[in-house]
Write an enzyme that holds these catalytic residues in place. Structure first.
Site, PDB file in Angstrom:
ATOM      1  N   CYS A   2     -23.165 -37.933 -59.830  1.00  0.00           N
ATOM      2  CA  CYS A   2     -24.456 -37.497 -60.325  1.00  0.00           C
ATOM      3  C   CYS A   2     -24.422 -37.553 -61.849  1.00  0.00           C
ATOM      4  O   CYS A   2     -23.366 -37.743 -62.446  1.00  0.00           O
ATOM      5  CB  CYS A   2     -24.713 -36.071 -59.882  1.00  0.00           C
ATOM      6  SG  CYS A   2     -24.419 -35.853 -58.132  1.00  0.00           S
ATOM      7  N   ARG A  27     -26.722 -43.106 -62.480  1.00  0.00           N
ATOM      8  CA  ARG A  27     -25.598 -42.445 -61.799  1.00  0.00           C
ATOM      9  C   ARG A  27     -25.982 -41.885 -60.443  1.00  0.00           C
ATOM     10  O   ARG A  27     -25.132 -41.398 -59.695  1.00  0.00           O
ATOM     11  CB  ARG A  27     -25.066 -41.300 -62.672  1.00  0.00           C
ATOM     12  CG  ARG A  27     -24.580 -41.750 -64.021  1.00  0.00           C
ATOM     13  CD  ARG A  27     -24.133 -40.565 -64.825  1.00  0.00           C
ATOM     14  NE  ARG A  27     -22.944 -39.965 -64.267  1.00  0.00           N
ATOM     15  CZ  ARG A  27     -21.710 -40.310 -64.574  1.00  0.00           C
ATOM     16  NH1 ARG A  27     -21.490 -41.260 -65.444  1.00  0.00           N
ATOM     17  NH2 ARG A  27     -20.683 -39.705 -64.017  1.00  0.00           N
ATOM     18  N   TRP A  74     -26.648 -38.113 -56.795  1.00  0.00           N
ATOM     19  CA  TRP A  74     -26.196 -39.076 -55.805  1.00  0.00           C
ATOM     20  C   TRP A  74     -25.566 -38.219 -54.720  1.00  0.00           C
ATOM     21  O   TRP A  74     -24.522 -37.614 -54.925  1.00  0.00           O
ATOM     22  CB  TRP A  74     -25.181 -40.032 -56.411  1.00  0.00           C
ATOM     23  CG  TRP A  74     -24.804 -41.156 -55.511  1.00  0.00           C
ATOM     24  CD1 TRP A  74     -25.500 -42.324 -55.317  1.00  0.00           C
ATOM     25  CD2 TRP A  74     -23.635 -41.251 -54.677  1.00  0.00           C
ATOM     26  NE1 TRP A  74     -24.841 -43.119 -54.415  1.00  0.00           N
ATOM     27  CE2 TRP A  74     -23.694 -42.491 -54.010  1.00  0.00           C
ATOM     28  CE3 TRP A  74     -22.557 -40.405 -54.429  1.00  0.00           C
ATOM     29  CZ2 TRP A  74     -22.719 -42.909 -53.112  1.00  0.00           C
ATOM     30  CZ3 TRP A  74     -21.582 -40.829 -53.536  1.00  0.00           C
ATOM     31  CH2 TRP A  74     -21.661 -42.062 -52.890  1.00  0.00           C
ATOM     32  N   ASN A  98     -21.436 -32.194 -61.066  1.00  0.00           N
ATOM     33  CA  ASN A  98     -21.157 -33.574 -60.664  1.00  0.00           C
ATOM     34  C   ASN A  98     -19.731 -33.594 -60.125  1.00  0.00           C
ATOM     35  O   ASN A  98     -18.815 -33.148 -60.807  1.00  0.00           O
ATOM     36  CB  ASN A  98     -21.263 -34.505 -61.886  1.00  0.00           C
ATOM     37  CG  ASN A  98     -20.720 -35.890 -61.599  1.00  0.00           C
ATOM     38  OD1 ASN A  98     -20.796 -36.370 -60.479  1.00  0.00           O
ATOM     39  ND2 ASN A  98     -20.181 -36.530 -62.611  1.00  0.00           N
ATOM     40  N   GLY A  99     -19.559 -34.104 -58.907  1.00  0.00           N
ATOM     41  CA  GLY A  99     -18.215 -34.176 -58.332  1.00  0.00           C
ATOM     42  C   GLY A  99     -18.226 -33.700 -56.901  1.00  0.00           C
ATOM     43  O   GLY A  99     -19.280 -33.630 -56.260  1.00  0.00           O
ATOM     44  N   GLU A 480     -18.094 -62.661 -56.642  1.00  0.00           N
ATOM     45  CA  GLU A 480     -18.980 -61.919 -57.538  1.00  0.00           C
ATOM     46  C   GLU A 480     -20.452 -62.278 -57.285  1.00  0.00           C
ATOM     47  O   GLU A 480     -21.318 -61.406 -57.269  1.00  0.00           O
ATOM     48  CB  GLU A 480     -18.568 -62.215 -58.986  1.00  0.00           C
ATOM     49  CG  GLU A 480     -19.408 -61.592 -60.070  1.00  0.00           C
ATOM     50  CD  GLU A 480     -19.512 -60.062 -60.017  1.00  0.00           C
ATOM     51  OE1 GLU A 480     -18.780 -59.429 -59.246  1.00  0.00           O
ATOM     52  OE2 GLU A 480     -20.359 -59.535 -60.745  1.00  0.00           O
ATOM     53  N   LYS A 484     -23.288 -59.629 -56.170  1.00  0.00           N
ATOM     54  CA  LYS A 484     -24.537 -59.416 -56.913  1.00  0.00           C
ATOM     55  C   LYS A 484     -25.726 -59.501 -55.968  1.00  0.00           C
ATOM     56  O   LYS A 484     -26.617 -58.666 -56.011  1.00  0.00           O
ATOM     57  CB  LYS A 484     -24.716 -60.467 -58.024  1.00  0.00           C
ATOM     58  CG  LYS A 484     -23.860 -60.315 -59.227  1.00  0.00           C
ATOM     59  CD  LYS A 484     -24.169 -59.142 -60.118  1.00  0.00           C
ATOM     60  CE  LYS A 484     -23.395 -57.922 -59.743  1.00  0.00           C
ATOM     61  NZ  LYS A 484     -22.127 -57.693 -60.353  1.00  0.00           N
ATOM     62  N   GLU A 487     -25.861 -56.446 -53.369  1.00  0.00           N
ATOM     63  CA  GLU A 487     -26.078 -55.080 -53.866  1.00  0.00           C
ATOM     64  C   GLU A 487     -27.484 -54.845 -54.378  1.00  0.00           C
ATOM     65  O   GLU A 487     -27.983 -53.727 -54.312  1.00  0.00           O
ATOM     66  CB  GLU A 487     -25.043 -54.693 -54.924  1.00  0.00           C
ATOM     67  CG  GLU A 487     -25.175 -55.398 -56.233  1.00  0.00           C
ATOM     68  CD  GLU A 487     -24.155 -54.925 -57.264  1.00  0.00           C
ATOM     69  OE1 GLU A 487     -23.813 -53.747 -57.276  1.00  0.00           O
ATOM     70  OE2 GLU A 487     -23.686 -55.769 -58.036  1.00  0.00           O
ATOM     71  N   HIS A 503     -11.003 -71.676 -41.536  1.00  0.00           N
ATOM     72  CA  HIS A 503     -10.279 -70.645 -40.788  1.00  0.00           C
ATOM     73  C   HIS A 503     -11.209 -69.574 -40.245  1.00  0.00           C
ATOM     74  O   HIS A 503     -10.767 -68.478 -39.936  1.00  0.00           O
ATOM     75  CB  HIS A 503      -9.192 -70.033 -41.687  1.00  0.00           C
ATOM     76  CG  HIS A 503      -8.235 -71.074 -42.183  1.00  0.00           C
ATOM     77  ND1 HIS A 503      -7.234 -71.597 -41.411  1.00  0.00           N
ATOM     78  CD2 HIS A 503      -8.185 -71.727 -43.370  1.00  0.00           C
ATOM     79  CE1 HIS A 503      -6.583 -72.524 -42.111  1.00  0.00           C
ATOM     80  NE2 HIS A 503      -7.145 -72.615 -43.298  1.00  0.00           N
ATOM     81  N   LYS A 602     -23.975 -46.073 -60.698  1.00  0.00           N
ATOM     82  CA  LYS A 602     -23.281 -46.902 -61.680  1.00  0.00           C
ATOM     83  C   LYS A 602     -21.813 -46.502 -61.838  1.00  0.00           C
ATOM     84  O   LYS A 602     -20.944 -47.354 -61.884  1.00  0.00           O
ATOM     85  CB  LYS A 602     -24.005 -46.786 -63.020  1.00  0.00           C
ATOM     86  CG  LYS A 602     -23.412 -47.616 -64.125  1.00  0.00           C
ATOM     87  CD  LYS A 602     -23.921 -49.026 -64.081  1.00  0.00           C
ATOM     88  CE  LYS A 602     -23.287 -49.928 -65.105  1.00  0.00           C
ATOM     89  NZ  LYS A 602     -23.217 -51.307 -64.614  1.00  0.00           N
TER      90      LYS A 602
HETATM   91  C1  F6R Z   1     -21.163 -54.206 -59.047  1.00  0.00           C
HETATM   92  C2  F6R Z   1     -20.688 -53.029 -59.730  1.00  0.00           C
HETATM   93  C3  F6R Z   1     -19.554 -52.276 -59.155  1.00  0.00           C
HETATM   94  C4  F6R Z   1     -18.583 -51.866 -60.268  1.00  0.00           C
HETATM   95  C5  F6R Z   1     -17.488 -50.952 -59.697  1.00  0.00           C
HETATM   96  C6  F6R Z   1     -16.465 -50.580 -60.730  1.00  0.00           C
HETATM   97  O1  F6R Z   1     -22.187 -54.826 -59.742  1.00  0.00           O
HETATM   98  O2  F6R Z   1     -21.201 -52.670 -60.755  1.00  0.00           O
HETATM   99  O3  F6R Z   1     -18.912 -53.008 -58.178  1.00  0.00           O
HETATM  100  O4  F6R Z   1     -18.032 -53.005 -60.827  1.00  0.00           O
HETATM  101  O5  F6R Z   1     -18.083 -49.786 -59.198  1.00  0.00           O
HETATM  102  O6  F6R Z   1     -17.026 -49.895 -61.796  1.00  0.00           O
HETATM  103  P1  F6R Z   1     -16.268 -49.729 -63.163  1.00  0.00           P
HETATM  104  O7  F6R Z   1     -16.123 -51.069 -63.762  1.00  0.00           O
HETATM  105  O8  F6R Z   1     -17.145 -48.829 -63.974  1.00  0.00           O
HETATM  106  O9  F6R Z   1     -14.941 -49.113 -62.849  1.00  0.00           O
END
Ligand code: F6R
Length: 607
Positions: A2, A27, A74, A98-99, A480, A484, A487, A503, A602
């Site tokens: 959060c 967040r 969150w 938060n936690g 990647e 993208k 998500e 495979h 995030k």
């Molecule tokens: C995908 C994304 C997540 C972060 C992951 C790690 O677009 O943003 O997969 O890459 O949660 O986050 P960090 O880099 O902040 O440790």
């Protein structure tokens, strides 16, 4: 995961907190709420849903006070509804958190047996009641006593209705930053939330408690028992960096910022003219010489950056290198050896699993290095040394510019380690790194595919599945690209090493399966070409990306997009860009919430 915030000062707390919450919304956005001290009472306003909804509610409320706390959630314990939304109140105490409180069920049972009734399903309400139980007129003391009984991770900001000019913040394993203004004090889960108000910050360490009153702030360590002297640090990010600047979404802006972010990161760490590095302080540079093995640890997109860099460490450092997902790494029984350098890559610097892995490696006596974007974040502070990516604040939940700047750092590190091991000379470095300076320009050119990729997105936005194929350095880019897309657009997408297709995944291919293929003219190009033939033979629809001077895919693929020809080992920088743009356009056209995709946050500060 959060976002929490607190304000004490002459401004209207409601306005400061709303602005800061908007910056923290990445967040979590299941619910939002504020508690404002007004006319001797703490008024709590909270609601399910996003901050915009809270803002509407607050328009109708006349809350003038200059002390308050706020939260964007969150959900972990309890559904995302109005009742479970923070702040939570128990007696005179109101808190945001938060936690995760791991022993909340036991604590709740024990408090219930003492006659306390709970209205929500949250672990946070338990904390509020525990503080309330300990409260004998001194909020600071009550918080310090209460946290002794808590297990888990938490950042808490607390108010008491009986102490109008007092705010208390405590941190253990969840980020919390104190902001120091002119006779005003802030707390927030991260620095960008504070930037409109102050650049002077004190990141709290685990076990630190901040007491803020109209007279000033005090910080106590050791669970809040020992007074400490900590001066604010100046953070050079400007608030404008955290604005949309005319773009429709933060993610779009951040994709387009990559030429600048990559160029800044290169020039802050490396001088291409003489091959000199500005990566480390002298003492860390000394110890890195003896490194015999490298472990790269990260999550999500940052993990993909690690996977790309494995090829660079193999080639330029000639050193054993492994890359691990942090959530797996932390549960392995690793036999660490002499001379291990463990590198933790994290945009936020707060990811719980990556942080846990860092602590394991420190405990085992390894040398640790953080590669972080957020300054003064926990990983940045706890690692033996840190290299910062100069991406600037990344607000969109989907990581883009953090990824390409992480690649810069990891590429330079691979050269640096190679040099210290005597594998490559300074002259080699100048030569190998010379093409790096063209990368910002190449990314800029790749961005010019924007309109074409939007058209492509329009054609494919209704598809339900996608396969992304790449080999060698672009295998992680396939992962990647798929990440993208899934998500932010909620379309199922899988990234695969093209050579693995036979495979298993080849069974998926038919005329309904779009297959995105990354085909730079590198040492595996001919192999990738064969993979394209295999897909076409099964009626798959191929969308290929290749180098500008390579026209031979034209007749073989359904769609071909041309990218600037980068040096083979640098192609990931260029090939990831159209995949980011494609995912962005699909999500935007589908009307998805690009910057705040469902169920995501995030910074993943819980395990
Ligand atoms: C995908 C994304 C997540 C972060 C992951 C790690 O677009 O943003 O997969 O890459 O949660 O986050 P960090 O880099 O902040 O440790």
């Amino acid at each position: 995961m959060c976002g929490i915030v607190g304000y004490l000062g002459p401004k209207k707390a409601k306005e400061v907190i709303l602005e800061a919450l908007k910056r923290l919304e990445y967040r979590g956005y299941d619910s939002a709420g504020v508690a404002i001290f007004t006319d001797g009472r703490i008024e709590v306003v909270k609601t399910k849903g996003k901050i915009a909804r809270l803002e509407e509610l607050l328009k109708e409320r006349d809350l003038e006070g200059g002390l308050g706390i706020g939260h964007t959630r969150w959900a972990t314990h309890g559904k995302p509804n109005d009742i479970n939304a923070h702040p939570h109140r128990c007696g005179p105490i109101v808190i945001v958190h938060n936690g995760i409180i791991e022993n909340y069920a036991e604590l709740r049972r024990s408090l219930e047996s003492e006659g306390i009734d709970f209205y929500s399903e949250t672990d946070t309400e338990v904390v509020a009641c525990l503080i309330s139980k300990k409260y004998r007129g001194n909020l600071f003391e009550a918080v310090v006593e209460a946290v002794e009984e808590l297990e888990g991770s938490y950042a808490i900001v607390a108010l008491s209705e009986k102490e109008p000019g007092v705010m208390v913040a405590y941190r253990k394993d969840s980020p919390l930053v104190l902001g120091v203004g002119e006779e005003e004090y802030f707390v927030a889960s991260d620095i960008p939330a504070l930037l409109p108000y102050t650049n002077r910050v004190i990141p709290l360490e685990d076990g630190e408690c901040a007491l803020m009153t109209e007279r000033g702030y005090e910080i106590y360590q050791g669970g809040g028992r020992v007074k400490a002297k900590k001066e604010p640090k100046f953070i050079s990010w400007s608030p404008a960096l955290a604005e949309k600047a005319g773009y429709k979404h933060f993610m779009q802006k951040e994709i387009f910022e990559q030429p600048r972010a990559v160029a800044d990161t290169i020039s802050s760490l490396f001088s291409p003219d003489d091959g000199s590095f500005g990566l480390f302080e002298e003492d860390f540079a000394q110890v890195i010489k003896d490194v015999k093995r490298i472990r790269l640890v990260a999550c999500g997109t940052s993990y993909h950056a690690c996977l790309v860099s494995r090829y660079w460490f193999d080639r330029f450092s000639k050193i054993p290198v492994e890359a691990d997902i942090a959530s797996e790494f932390r549960y392995r029984d690793i036999s660490f050896g002499e001379g291990e350098l463990c590198i933790f890559v994290s945009q936020s610097g707060e990811t719980a699993d990556t942080l846990a892995a860092l602590r394991i490696c420190k405990e085992a006596g390894c040398l640790t290095l953080g590669v972080c974007n957020v300054m003064e974040s926990t990983i940045a502070r706890e690692a033996d040394s840190v290299v910062y990516t100069l991406a600037g604040p990344e607000i969109g939940v989907a990581s883009t510019k953090a990824f390409t700047t992480q690649l810069v750092v990891l590429f330079l590190l691979s050269l640096y380690v190679g040099m210290t091991r005597g594998v490559i000379t300074k002259e080699d470095i100048v030569q190998i790194a010379e093409p790096l300076v063209y990368i910002p320009g190449y990314i800029d050119e790749a961005l010019r595919l924007d309109e074409q990729l939007k058209e492509l997105a329009r054609k494919f936005m209704k598809k339900e599945h996608f396969l992304y194929l790449g080999r060698y350095l672009n295998y992680p880019i396939a992962l990647e690209g798929a990440l993208k897309l899934k998500e932010i657009s909620y379309i199922h997408a899988e990234g695969y090493a093209a050579g693995e297709m036979k495979h298993g995944p080849i069974a998926l291919i038919d005329e309904n399966m779009p297959v995105v293929v990354l085909a730079p003219k590198d040492k595996v190009y001919e192999k990738v070409k064969s993979n394209i033939e295999e897909v076409k033979a099964r009626s798959g629809v191929v969308i290929a990306f290749t180098d500008r001077d390579n026209r031979e895919l034209e007749g073989k693929c359904d769609y071909v997009f041309y990218l600037p020809k980068a040096k083979e080992y640098l192609t990931p920088f260029v090939y990831v860009v159209p995949l980011q743009l494609f995912a962005y356009h699909v999500a935007a056209l589908k009307g998805c919430d690009v910057d705040q995709p469902r169920n995501l946050a995030k910074a993943v500060t819980v395990e």
